[in-house]
Design a protein around this motif. Structure first.
Motif, PDB file in Angstrom:
ATOM      1  N   GLN A 152       0.826  -1.202   0.000  1.00 55.53           N
ATOM      2  CA  GLN A 152       0.000   0.000   0.000  1.00 55.53           C
ATOM      3  C   GLN A 152       0.865   1.259   0.000  1.00 55.53           C
ATOM      4  OE1 GLN A 152      -2.277  -1.251   3.540  1.00 55.53           O
ATOM      5  NE2 GLN A 152      -4.127  -1.029   2.327  1.00 55.53           N
ATOM      6  N   LYS A 153       1.925   1.248   0.793  1.00 59.79           N
ATOM      7  CA  LYS A 153       2.832   2.393   0.824  1.00 59.79           C
ATOM      8  C   LYS A 153       3.478   2.606  -0.545  1.00 59.79           C
ATOM      9  CE  LYS A 153       4.029   1.738   5.734  1.00 59.79           C
ATOM     10  NZ  LYS A 153       5.119   1.373   6.675  1.00 59.79           N
ATOM     11  N   LEU A 154       3.871   1.511  -1.183  1.00 63.15           N
ATOM     12  CA  LEU A 154       4.510   1.619  -2.493  1.00 63.15           C
ATOM     13  C   LEU A 154       3.530   2.110  -3.553  1.00 63.15           C
ATOM     14  CD1 LEU A 154       6.709  -1.605  -2.433  1.00 63.15           C
ATOM     15  CD2 LEU A 154       7.506   0.758  -2.296  1.00 63.15           C
ATOM     16  N   LEU A 155       2.284   1.658  -3.470  1.00 61.08           N
ATOM     17  CA  LEU A 155       1.280   2.117  -4.431  1.00 61.08           C
ATOM     18  C   LEU A 155       1.040   3.620  -4.310  1.00 61.08           C
ATOM     19  CD1 LEU A 155      -1.317  -0.794  -4.222  1.00 61.08           C
ATOM     20  CD2 LEU A 155      -0.099  -0.084  -6.287  1.00 61.08           C
ATOM     21  N   LEU A 156       1.189   4.152  -3.112  1.00 67.22           N
ATOM     22  CA  LEU A 156       1.007   5.594  -2.888  1.00 67.22           C
ATOM     23  C   LEU A 156       2.214   6.412  -3.331  1.00 67.22           C
ATOM     24  CD1 LEU A 156      -0.754   6.027   0.579  1.00 67.22           C
ATOM     25  CD2 LEU A 156      -1.487   7.008  -1.605  1.00 67.22           C
ATOM     26  N   SER A 157       3.333   5.753  -3.548  1.00 60.50           N
ATOM     27  CA  SER A 157       4.575   6.449  -3.880  1.00 60.50           C
ATOM     28  C   SER A 157       4.626   6.769  -5.373  1.00 60.50           C
ATOM     29  CB  SER A 157       5.769   5.568  -3.498  1.00 60.50           C
ATOM     30  OG  SER A 157       5.940   4.540  -4.468  1.00 60.50           O
ATOM     31  N   PRO A 158       5.636   7.521  -5.814  1.00 60.46           N
ATOM     32  CA  PRO A 158       5.795   7.758  -7.261  1.00 60.46           C
ATOM     33  C   PRO A 158       5.950   6.474  -8.072  1.00 60.46           C
ATOM     34  CG  PRO A 158       7.111   9.316  -6.006  1.00 60.46           C
ATOM     35  CD  PRO A 158       6.590   8.320  -5.019  1.00 60.46           C
ATOM     36  N   LEU A 159       6.326   5.385  -7.399  1.00 59.86           N
ATOM     37  CA  LEU A 159       6.449   4.090  -8.081  1.00 59.86           C
ATOM     38  C   LEU A 159       5.107   3.392  -8.239  1.00 59.86           C
ATOM     39  CD1 LEU A 159       9.614   2.664  -6.273  1.00 59.86           C
ATOM     40  CD2 LEU A 159       9.494   3.541  -8.612  1.00 59.86           C
ATOM     41  N   GLY A 160       4.027   4.002  -7.751  1.00 60.92           N
ATOM     42  CA  GLY A 160       2.723   3.359  -7.713  1.00 60.92           C
ATOM     43  C   GLY A 160       2.278   2.695  -9.003  1.00 60.92           C
ATOM     44  N   HIS A 212      -5.659   5.994  -3.456  1.00 59.32           N
ATOM     45  CA  HIS A 212      -5.792   7.377  -2.980  1.00 59.32           C
ATOM     46  C   HIS A 212      -6.897   7.534  -1.939  1.00 59.32           C
ATOM     47  CE1 HIS A 212      -2.685   9.468  -5.180  1.00 59.32           C
ATOM     48  NE2 HIS A 212      -2.926   8.643  -6.190  1.00 59.32           N
ATOM     49  N   TYR A 213      -7.580   6.401  -1.630  1.00 63.82           N
ATOM     50  CA  TYR A 213      -8.495   6.468  -0.494  1.00 63.82           C
ATOM     51  C   TYR A 213      -7.750   6.786   0.808  1.00 63.82           C
ATOM     52  CZ  TYR A 213      -7.144   1.717   1.120  1.00 63.82           C
ATOM     53  OH  TYR A 213      -6.464   0.616   1.583  1.00 63.82           O
ATOM     54  N   ILE A 214      -6.477   6.474   0.889  1.00 68.82           N
ATOM     55  CA  ILE A 214      -5.752   6.710   2.147  1.00 68.82           C
ATOM     56  C   ILE A 214      -5.626   8.208   2.442  1.00 68.82           C
ATOM     57  CG2 ILE A 214      -3.541   6.385   3.329  1.00 68.82           C
ATOM     58  CD1 ILE A 214      -3.401   3.591   2.115  1.00 68.82           C
ATOM     59  N   PRO A 215      -5.136   9.040   1.521  1.00 69.93           N
ATOM     60  CA  PRO A 215      -5.174  10.485   1.809  1.00 69.93           C
ATOM     61  C   PRO A 215      -6.584  11.055   1.869  1.00 69.93           C
ATOM     62  CG  PRO A 215      -4.261  10.051  -0.387  1.00 69.93           C
ATOM     63  CD  PRO A 215      -4.336   8.739   0.322  1.00 69.93           C
ATOM     64  N   ARG A 221     -11.544  13.076   7.715  1.00 66.31           N
ATOM     65  CA  ARG A 221     -11.552  12.523   9.071  1.00 66.31           C
ATOM     66  C   ARG A 221     -12.462  13.271  10.028  1.00 66.31           C
ATOM     67  NH1 ARG A 221     -10.402  13.045  14.226  1.00 66.31           N
ATOM     68  NH2 ARG A 221      -9.512  11.283  15.375  1.00 66.31           N
ATOM     69  N   GLU A 222     -12.309  14.582  10.121  1.00 70.10           N
ATOM     70  CA  GLU A 222     -13.062  15.331  11.135  1.00 70.10           C
ATOM     71  C   GLU A 222     -14.561  15.240  10.880  1.00 70.10           C
ATOM     72  OE1 GLU A 222     -11.488  16.282  13.781  1.00 70.10           O
ATOM     73  OE2 GLU A 222      -9.658  15.594  12.786  1.00 70.10           O
ATOM     74  N   ARG A 223     -14.950  15.355   9.616  1.00 61.39           N
ATOM     75  CA  ARG A 223     -16.381  15.271   9.275  1.00 61.39           C
ATOM     76  C   ARG A 223     -16.939  13.897   9.594  1.00 61.39           C
ATOM     77  NH1 ARG A 223     -18.098  13.905   4.050  1.00 61.39           N
ATOM     78  NH2 ARG A 223     -20.341  14.154   3.728  1.00 61.39           N
ATOM     79  N   TRP A 224     -16.198  12.860   9.242  1.00 63.65           N
ATOM     80  CA  TRP A 224     -16.668  11.501   9.476  1.00 63.65           C
ATOM     81  C   TRP A 224     -16.744  11.170  10.960  1.00 63.65           C
ATOM     82  CZ3 TRP A 224     -13.372   8.431   5.349  1.00 63.65           C
ATOM     83  CH2 TRP A 224     -13.874   8.700   4.071  1.00 63.65           C
ATOM     84  N   VAL A 225     -15.708  11.498  11.707  1.00 66.96           N
ATOM     85  CA  VAL A 225     -15.707  11.165  13.133  1.00 66.96           C
ATOM     86  C   VAL A 225     -16.797  11.952  13.861  1.00 66.96           C
ATOM     87  CG1 VAL A 225     -14.350  11.225  15.266  1.00 66.96           C
ATOM     88  CG2 VAL A 225     -13.286  10.442  13.131  1.00 66.96           C
ATOM     89  N   ALA A 226     -16.969  13.220  13.513  1.00 66.00           N
ATOM     90  CA  ALA A 226     -18.036  14.014  14.144  1.00 66.00           C
ATOM     91  C   ALA A 226     -19.394  13.389  13.882  1.00 66.00           C
ATOM     92  CB  ALA A 226     -17.995  15.449  13.628  1.00 66.00           C
TER      93      ALA A 226
END
Length: 298
Positions: A152-160, A212-215, A221-226
């Protein structure tokens, strides 16, 4: 260790599938049973076949509904699409409209699907959809507790893009070996089937876009948690405790943030409780629904 529940073979599952068109894209979906609608939302990188052990029993109680989200499974996987969790929530609502369901809807979600469910909870709180309850299986409900695996980290990187194209059944098996429980590892047949769903329509080529669901989780976050804190919906977490991504550490954070937290930890179970321990998930889900209805579990 194979579950005692009779599942549905991938071939039979696919034979039961139907389709709808969302903004020009084919979306594969399934529906069965009668009663209160229950929307099942799958995770990354798999598909709604993840629910096959639970499907037939849940369909004896409810109208169960599931789709392969855009970019997943047997649905379209457009190569240059800007995949967003908010659009996946739009697709869930389009599916409900297609089935002439206007709520209230119960939700059972896993992993990536948890984030889609959080968006639906926010929309419920905003008066844009009608929910009745939500149960989360292992997923990154809070960005601060999410521990992505290396791929997952690699997919988010420029090497994705390259990492996605090189993703293979062997790499899937290695990733799943890390996140499933020690005694509930997937069989070779299950790995073949998971891979079949991922590989269809060259799915690995869009994995770096789906990730890109991770970013996006951080942005919302704030809207969902609230919304989770204030919506008043009955919520439960059923979580495989030894999942390194979203296991017991995520549940500890949930208990800190969510009022009157209703949580179940499954010992020795990993990231995919619905396939690793479907009997336990079913037991705890039906007990949750029975408590809502004020009845005992048969």
């Amino acid at each position: 260790m194979a579950p005692a529940l009779a599942g549905i073979s991938l071939r039979d599952w696919r034979a039961q599938g139907k389709s709808l068109t969302f903004e020009g894209h084919n979306i594969a979906y399934w529906s069965a049973g009668q009663g209160e609608p229950l929307l099942l939302i799958h995770g990354f990188p798999t598909a709604s076949w993840d629910w096959h052990y639970l499907w037939q029993t849940l369909a004896q109680h409810y109208q169960v509904i599931a789709c392969d989200m855009l970019g997943f499974g047997d649905s379209a996987k457009p190569r240059r699409h800007d995949y967003r969790l908010l659009e996946q929530a739009d697709i869930q609502q389009a599916l409900l409209r297609h089935l002439h369901i206007d709520g209230p809807v119960h939700v059972l979600a896993h992993d990536y699907g948890d984030s889609v469910a959080q968006e639906l909870i926010a929309r419920h709180y905003e008066g844009r959809v009608r929910l009745a309850s939500c149960v989360f299986l292992n997923g990154g409900l809070f960005p601060e507790t999410h521990r992505p695996v290396l791929v997952q980290k690699l997919l988010l990187s420029p090497l994705g893009p390259l990492i996605g194209r090189l993703f293979s059944r062997k790499k899937l098996a290695a990733s799943f070996a890390q996140v499933f429980g020690p005694n509930t590892q997937p069989s070779e047949q299950e790995l073949d089937d998971f891979w079949s769903l991922i590989a269809r329509e060259n799915g690995p080529a869009v994995m770096h876009r789906l990730i890109h669901y991770i970013p996006e989780r951080r942005q919302q976050r704030e809207r969902w948690v609230a919304a989770m804190q204030k919506c008043g919906l009955p919520l439960r977490v059923i979580d495989g405790a030894v999942d390194p991504i979203s296991g017991a550490h995520m549940v500890a954070r949930y208990r800190e943030l969510i009022p009157q937290p209703d949580t179940v930890l499954l010992d020795s179970i990993g990231h995919y409780p619905q396939t690793e321990a479907p009997e336990q998930v079913l037991q705890h889900y039906l007990a949750f629904r029975a408590a809502l209805a004020g009845t005992a579990v048969a």
